[in-house]
Design a protein around this motif. Sequence first.
Motif: not given
Length: 410
Positions: A264-267, A269-277, A281-288, A324-330
């Motif tokens: 999702t757009d929310k997740f 954006r949170l992922t991009c933030d988490m990895f410091g980039e 999330a604003d790249d026009p090719e992958i922003d939605t 608890d923010r992003i759906p990521l599991s080992a």
Amino acid sequence: MTQDADAREATRPLAGVVVLDITRVVAGPFCSMLLADLGATVIKVEHPDDPDYARTFPPMVAEGDAAGESAFFSQFNRNKRGITVNLKSADGKALLKQLVAKADILVENFRPGTMDKLGLGYDVLRLCNPRLVYTAISGFGRTGPNSSRPAFDNTGQAVGGLWSMNGYPDRPPVRVGTIIGDLAASLYAAIGTLAALRVAERTGEGQVVDVSQQDSILTLTENAVVRYTTKGEVAGPLGNDHPFVRPYGQFACKDGYVFFGGYTDKFWRLTCDMFGEPHQADDPEIDTMEKRFDPDVAERKVKPLLERWFGAYGKAELEAMAGDRIPLSAIRTIAEVVEDPHVAARKMIVEIPVAGESVRMFGSPIKLSRTGEIPLGKAPMPGEHTRAVLMELLRLDDAEIQRLLNSGAV
């Protein structure tokens, strides 16, 4: 029983419900085990000379020089009482009818028609007990042109469509790595049985609960049916990908693999933030979300990003970062699952006695807030409770029980 024990027994959801379990292996025993875990009195009925052959399935737990008991069998037959009855003998048939008269539910997993040939089909047994819920689990169900065909778990996976969808697109299909046909049929059978029991308690009339492995597997194919009926698309193996949601799948990291479902757009954006980039999330090719669903865009733009990000960390690090923010599991091994503190907190690994030892196996996923924990007991040995059940349930005396033993009926 003490007064406290009586009180605990009364709080069990299925306290007082008597189930006759004449099933073998898993499709059936798992259904009745779920009922036993919920407090029903489940009586496992086996042939005196030919008990459930799952008793020979590994792993075996030995006590001293004994041949050992099957932990596999114990996992699907805990909490039950065990009796033996020869359903081919006249005395054995008569005995089953007597037991049916005292029971609420009978579960069987013979090929359709087998119980009728024994003279013990539903139309006969309902005369002994009109309230009887008769649950029948089979490969293809009790009706239809294939109803008499033999079946195993793999049969259900094959004819239910699931096998054709599993694996990788450039390789032959792969069966699901567990007996999901047996397990799914047992789950549906338990649901249907409880529904029919409610009707019987309300109206005094029982009925047949007819569950097939093929039907059960078909319902596990997610969007495959409607994709075919609306678009003519035939689902095939996708590996670890989803047919349209991206990114949503398996990704490699330093010490294994993780599942990441941040589509999702929310997740995202949170992922991009988490990895410091955050700019990604604003790249026009992958922003939605819709753009990231495109297979070419996902492969060319999204996948390389994730592989670079995840490849720099281990499973535990990534889970801690996602929190608890992003759906990521080992993606855990069974060893890791069994030792998982969260699984322990949920009491999903329980200890059951097997051959004098305490064996860890899966617990019940059904958690009831008011009832609380229901103690789990061991699986019975063949005929372990025959004498006790016949005395308690049917009020037979020692002489009659001995006669049945001598005749080979039990």
